[in-house]
Design an enzyme around this catalytic site. Structure first.
Site, PDB file in Angstrom:
ATOM      1  N   ILE A  12     100.938  45.911  17.138  1.00 36.49           N
ATOM      2  CA  ILE A  12     100.955  46.439  15.734  1.00 36.49           C
ATOM      3  C   ILE A  12     101.341  47.939  15.939  1.00 36.49           C
ATOM      4  CG2 ILE A  12      99.644  46.798  14.031  1.00 36.49           C
ATOM      5  CD1 ILE A  12      97.439  44.519  15.236  1.00 36.49           C
ATOM      6  N   SER A 124      88.671  44.614  12.905  1.00 40.47           N
ATOM      7  CA  SER A 124      88.866  43.288  12.765  1.00 40.47           C
ATOM      8  C   SER A 124      88.142  42.246  12.128  1.00 40.47           C
ATOM      9  CB  SER A 124      88.967  42.781  14.408  1.00 40.47           C
ATOM     10  OG  SER A 124      88.972  41.339  14.416  1.00 40.47           O
ATOM     11  N   TYR A 149      84.546  41.530  22.908  1.00 33.52           N
ATOM     12  CA  TYR A 149      85.380  42.066  22.352  1.00 33.52           C
ATOM     13  C   TYR A 149      85.121  42.561  20.683  1.00 33.52           C
ATOM     14  CZ  TYR A 149      89.393  42.574  19.496  1.00 33.52           C
ATOM     15  OH  TYR A 149      90.325  42.995  18.281  1.00 33.52           O
ATOM     16  N   LYS A 153      84.008  46.201  18.556  1.00 30.14           N
ATOM     17  CA  LYS A 153      84.748  46.696  16.848  1.00 30.14           C
ATOM     18  C   LYS A 153      83.433  46.922  16.274  1.00 30.14           C
ATOM     19  CE  LYS A 153      89.001  46.127  17.742  1.00 30.14           C
ATOM     20  NZ  LYS A 153      89.690  47.041  18.271  1.00 30.14           N
ATOM     21  N   TYR A 177      91.753  43.951  10.264  1.00 30.40           N
ATOM     22  CA  TYR A 177      92.821  43.160  10.365  1.00 30.40           C
ATOM     23  C   TYR A 177      92.324  41.497  10.327  1.00 30.40           C
ATOM     24  CZ  TYR A 177      94.793  47.405  12.401  1.00 30.40           C
ATOM     25  OH  TYR A 177      95.310  48.667  13.152  1.00 30.40           O
ATOM     26  N   ARG A 231      93.460  30.385   8.861  1.00 32.94           N
ATOM     27  CA  ARG A 231      93.204  31.561   9.100  1.00 32.94           C
ATOM     28  C   ARG A 231      94.246  32.432   8.172  1.00 32.94           C
ATOM     29  NH1 ARG A 231      89.899  29.824  11.571  1.00 32.94           N
ATOM     30  NH2 ARG A 231      89.472  30.178  13.907  1.00 32.94           N
ATOM     31  N   GLY A 296      83.412  29.020  19.486  1.00 33.95           N
ATOM     32  CA  GLY A 296      83.222  30.265  18.903  1.00 33.95           C
ATOM     33  C   GLY A 296      84.333  30.137  17.610  1.00 33.95           C
TER      34      GLY A 296
HETATM   35  P1  NAD Z   1      98.296  45.622  22.064  1.00 35.57           P
HETATM   36  O1  NAD Z   1      97.463  45.020  23.484  1.00 35.57           O
HETATM   37  O2  NAD Z   1      99.741  45.035  22.033  1.00 35.57           O
HETATM   38  O3  NAD Z   1      98.212  46.943  21.846  1.00 35.57           O
HETATM   39  C1  NAD Z   1      97.140  48.025  22.342  1.00 35.57           C
HETATM   40  C2  NAD Z   1      97.813  48.919  23.281  1.00 35.57           C
HETATM   41  O4  NAD Z   1      96.828  49.926  23.687  1.00 35.57           O
HETATM   42  C3  NAD Z   1      98.765  48.702  24.338  1.00 35.57           C
HETATM   43  O5  NAD Z   1      99.930  49.333  24.282  1.00 35.57           O
HETATM   44  C4  NAD Z   1      97.881  49.184  25.602  1.00 35.57           C
HETATM   45  O6  NAD Z   1      98.653  49.402  26.517  1.00 35.57           O
HETATM   46  C5  NAD Z   1      97.324  50.200  24.945  1.00 35.57           C
HETATM   47  N1  NAD Z   1      95.865  50.659  25.725  1.00 35.57           N
HETATM   48  C6  NAD Z   1      94.843  49.931  25.884  1.00 35.57           C
HETATM   49  N2  NAD Z   1      93.947  50.474  26.668  1.00 35.57           N
HETATM   50  C7  NAD Z   1      94.308  51.960  26.679  1.00 35.57           C
HETATM   51  C8  NAD Z   1      94.047  53.032  27.135  1.00 35.57           C
HETATM   52  N3  NAD Z   1      92.348  53.082  27.642  1.00 35.57           N
HETATM   53  N4  NAD Z   1      94.311  54.372  26.917  1.00 35.57           N
HETATM   54  C9  NAD Z   1      95.581  54.135  26.483  1.00 35.57           C
HETATM   55  N5  NAD Z   1      96.340  53.264  25.695  1.00 35.57           N
HETATM   56  C10 NAD Z   1      95.666  51.956  26.057  1.00 35.57           C
HETATM   57  O7  NAD Z   1      97.312  45.026  20.684  1.00 35.57           O
HETATM   58  P2  NAD Z   1      97.484  44.904  19.354  1.00 35.57           P
HETATM   59  O8  NAD Z   1      97.736  43.505  19.039  1.00 35.57           O
HETATM   60  O9  NAD Z   1      98.612  45.792  18.860  1.00 35.57           O
HETATM   61  O10 NAD Z   1      96.298  45.356  18.702  1.00 35.57           O
HETATM   62  C11 NAD Z   1      96.009  46.735  18.367  1.00 35.57           C
HETATM   63  C12 NAD Z   1      94.755  47.132  18.191  1.00 35.57           C
HETATM   64  O11 NAD Z   1      94.474  46.077  16.854  1.00 35.57           O
HETATM   65  C13 NAD Z   1      93.651  46.609  19.021  1.00 35.57           C
HETATM   66  O12 NAD Z   1      92.762  47.952  18.679  1.00 35.57           O
HETATM   67  C14 NAD Z   1      92.992  45.487  18.641  1.00 35.57           C
HETATM   68  O13 NAD Z   1      91.844  45.358  19.068  1.00 35.57           O
HETATM   69  C15 NAD Z   1      93.261  45.538  17.020  1.00 35.57           C
HETATM   70  N6  NAD Z   1      93.473  44.005  16.553  1.00 35.57           N
HETATM   71  C16 NAD Z   1      94.477  43.258  16.905  1.00 35.57           C
HETATM   72  C17 NAD Z   1      94.316  41.873  16.408  1.00 35.57           C
HETATM   73  C18 NAD Z   1      95.525  41.178  16.901  1.00 35.57           C
HETATM   74  O14 NAD Z   1      95.395  39.754  16.561  1.00 35.57           O
HETATM   75  N7  NAD Z   1      96.590  41.486  17.307  1.00 35.57           N
HETATM   76  C19 NAD Z   1      93.602  41.469  15.184  1.00 35.57           C
HETATM   77  C20 NAD Z   1      92.631  42.440  15.046  1.00 35.57           C
HETATM   78  C21 NAD Z   1      92.461  43.837  15.565  1.00 35.57           C
HETATM   79  C1  WQD Z   2      94.209  30.826  15.123  1.00 35.74           C
HETATM   80  C2  WQD Z   2      94.226  29.490  15.032  1.00 35.74           C
HETATM   81  C3  WQD Z   2      92.822  28.268  16.527  1.00 35.74           C
HETATM   82  C4  WQD Z   2      95.655  29.047  19.855  1.00 35.74           C
HETATM   83  C5  WQD Z   2      91.672  35.963  17.485  1.00 35.74           C
HETATM   84  C6  WQD Z   2      90.585  36.839  17.600  1.00 35.74           C
HETATM   85  C7  WQD Z   2      90.115  37.748  16.334  1.00 35.74           C
HETATM   86  C8  WQD Z   2      91.594  38.493  16.338  1.00 35.74           C
HETATM   87  C9  WQD Z   2      92.908  37.735  16.140  1.00 35.74           C
HETATM   88  C10 WQD Z   2      91.817  40.133  17.916  1.00 35.74           C
HETATM   89  C11 WQD Z   2      92.640  28.737  15.176  1.00 35.74           C
HETATM   90  C12 WQD Z   2      94.146  27.733  16.898  1.00 35.74           C
HETATM   91  C13 WQD Z   2      95.061  28.824  18.839  1.00 35.74           C
HETATM   92  C14 WQD Z   2      96.244  27.586  20.436  1.00 35.74           C
HETATM   93  C15 WQD Z   2      95.341  26.605  18.449  1.00 35.74           C
HETATM   94  N1  WQD Z   2      91.717  39.747  16.632  1.00 35.74           N
HETATM   95  N2  WQD Z   2      94.781  27.748  17.882  1.00 35.74           N
HETATM   96  N3  WQD Z   2      96.097  26.455  19.700  1.00 35.74           N
HETATM   97  O1  WQD Z   2      91.053  33.010  16.816  1.00 35.74           O
HETATM   98  O2  WQD Z   2      91.679  33.464  14.337  1.00 35.74           O
HETATM   99  O3  WQD Z   2      91.508  35.296  16.215  1.00 35.74           O
HETATM  100  O4  WQD Z   2      92.896  36.863  17.337  1.00 35.74           O
HETATM  101  O5  WQD Z   2      92.269  41.347  18.209  1.00 35.74           O
HETATM  102  O6  WQD Z   2      89.406  38.601  16.896  1.00 35.74           O
HETATM  103  O7  WQD Z   2      89.245  35.950  17.524  1.00 35.74           O
HETATM  104  O8  WQD Z   2      93.396  33.660  16.071  1.00 35.74           O
HETATM  105  O9  WQD Z   2      95.622  33.036  16.998  1.00 35.74           O
HETATM  106  O10 WQD Z   2      93.941  32.676  18.598  1.00 35.74           O
HETATM  107  O11 WQD Z   2      93.871  31.078  16.670  1.00 35.74           O
HETATM  108  O12 WQD Z   2      95.096  25.265  17.942  1.00 35.74           O
HETATM  109  O13 WQD Z   2      96.943  27.449  21.523  1.00 35.74           O
HETATM  110  O14 WQD Z   2      94.979  28.723  15.808  1.00 35.74           O
HETATM  111  O15 WQD Z   2      91.848  27.524  16.820  1.00 35.74           O
HETATM  112  O16 WQD Z   2      92.287  27.949  14.302  1.00 35.74           O
HETATM  113  P1  WQD Z   2      91.745  33.709  16.107  1.00 35.74           P
HETATM  114  P2  WQD Z   2      94.120  32.592  17.278  1.00 35.74           P
END
Ligand code: NAD
Ligand code: WQD
Length: 340
Positions: A12, A124, A149, A153, A177, A231, A296
């Site tokens: 992101i 999140s 995790y 948050k 998000y 979702r 979960g």
């Molecule tokens: P990502 O793992 O691609 O990006 C996280 C970045 O942080 C990575 O580049 C990693 O190298 C860096 N990082 C981790 N620990 C570090 C540290 N101690 N010091 C410096 N850099 C560090 O993840 P993302 O999907 O881009 O997610 C970004 C943020 O959004 C995260 O906080 C994640 O929890 C949150 N988020 C993600 C999702 C999702 O589904 N991708 C959903 C909700 C929230």
């Molecule tokens: C989406 C849907 C699964 C994989 C998670 C974290 C949340 C967040 C985003 C993180 C669900 C189904 C998945 C597979 C499947 N934040 N699925 N087969 O669980 O909504 O959210 O990621 O940073 O905190 O919990 O996302 O992409 O894992 O799943 O059927 O191999 O797809 O059951 O319904 P989720 P997901």
């Protein structure tokens, strides 16, 4: 504005850095590359035609971080950095609590020692736990998560809210998000998970390029029209634009304190809807088998997006077809991600 982006080389973060550059902001990135490659930033620079200063620093290296922030005059920090794999957090809770909390506290102390008082945090929808009614509204309490995790948050939202309450010069945006998917339409940057993907859409796209045999659908006996979980999938470029909208709003709103906004589309899609949309976008059939439910998992998760629309003037505009088309462009042109 001049913005420091932690975790800016990640999924992101890299899309948000590009959006910030394209809108004329200056950006510096802090990343330890625990889960990313510096190649992502090189590609962002090429796409934007502008330079990004990349600091290879772990946020827990507080002295380096303090020095970095001290005289730099950042207008704001966007804090993406952290660990994010739900299953791994259950297996290694101290790693998750340690990394995510220590990184954030180190960052906040470094900010406190500088003049920067505005922060946007990657929260999140997981903070709504498994009891909140859908669509989720930001005012819902109590925030609880069902895994370590998610708990980080909830805890970091609490820390940031307490900080804002202690001193009105802090301005805090808590962005909750939903499910970020897709990639930049250039196909140059995208999500590049290490090992077996935890999330649905990278798994699907890896099946499409032959890296995985088949998708396992985690349960088809949910109380939804096709039996699979729903979702709120949001295009990563919409999400990136939401960060800029939040920064603009915080900059224009002294005394705002801490404020949460849901970043989703307000609608939901099932696992089978996503697979079908991907198949239409790619022309590739996705082999799948139905397996048991994953512990979960919720039946439905989607956002009430009215607060973000009203206060930030932001709304997601890209639909599931575009999310899957952009995901496919990224995956088909970079089958092994940034590793080549
Ligand atoms: P990502 O793992 O691609 O990006 C996280 C970045 O942080 C990575 O580049 C990693 O190298 C860096 N990082 C981790 N620990 C570090 C540290 N101690 N010091 C410096 N850099 C560090 O993840 P993302 O999907 O881009 O997610 C970004 C943020 O959004 C995260 O906080 C994640 O929890 C949150 N988020 C993600 C999702 C999702 O589904 N991708 C959903 C909700 C929230
Ligand atoms: C989406 C849907 C699964 C994989 C998670 C974290 C949340 C967040 C985003 C993180 C669900 C189904 C998945 C597979 C499947 N934040 N699925 N087969 O669980 O909504 O959210 O990621 O940073 O905190 O919990 O996302 O992409 O894992 O799943 O059927 O191999 O797809 O059951 O319904 P989720 P997901």
């Amino acid at each position: 504005m001049k913005i420091l982006v932690t975790g800016g080389a990640g999924y992101i973060g890299s899309h948000t850095v590009l959006t910030l550059l394209e809108q004329g902001h200056d950006v510096e990135v802090v990343d330890n590359h625990d889960n990313s490659s510096p190649e992502a930033i090189r590609r962002v620079e090429r796409l934007a035609g502008r330079q990004v200063t990349l600091h290879e620093v772990d946020l827990r290296e507080e002295e380096r971080l303090t020095a970095l922030l001290a005289d730099s005059g950042f207008d704001a920090v966007i804090h993406f950095a952290g660990l994010k794999a739900v299953g791994e957090s259950v297996a290694k809770p101290t790693l998750y609590y340690g990394t995510n909390l220590e990184s954030t506290l180190s960052l906040l102390r470094a900010m406190a020692a500088s003049t920067t008082r505005t922060i946007v945090f990657s929260s999140s929808a997981t903070v709504y736990g498994d009891q909140a009614p859908v669509p989720n509204v930001e005012s819902y309490e109590p925030l609880v998560a069902t895994n370590p995790y998610g708990q980080t948050k909830v805890m970091i939202e609490r820390i940031l809210s307490d900080l804002a309450a202690s001193d009105e010069s802090w301005r805090v945006g808590l962005l909750r998000y939903y499910n970020p998917v897709g990639a930049h339409p250039s196909g140059q940057i995208g999500e590049d998970p290490e090992g077996i993907p935890n999330n649905l859409t990278p798994f699907i796209s890896q099946v499409a390029v032959g890296l995985r045999e088949h998708l396992t659908v985690f349960g088809d006996d949910y109380d939804t029209p096709d039996g699979t979980g729903h979702r709120d999938y949001i295009h990563v470029m919409d999400l990136a634009e939401g960060h800029v909208a939040a920064l603009d709003h915080l900059a224009a709103t002294p005394g705002i304190g801490a404020r949460a906004w849901n970043l989703g589309t307000g609608t939901s899609s099932s696992v089978l809807d996503v697979v079908a949309a991907f198949e239409r976008a790619s022309g590739v059939e996705i082999k799948r088998v139905v397996g048991p439910r994953r512990g979960g998992d919720l039946t439905y998760s989607y956002a009430d997006v009215s607060r973000a629309e009203e206060e930030l003037g932001w709304k997601a505009t890209r639909g599931l077809e575009q999310m899957m088309a952009d995901l496919w462009r990224w995956q088909s042109e970079n089958p092994r991600g940034y590793r080549g």
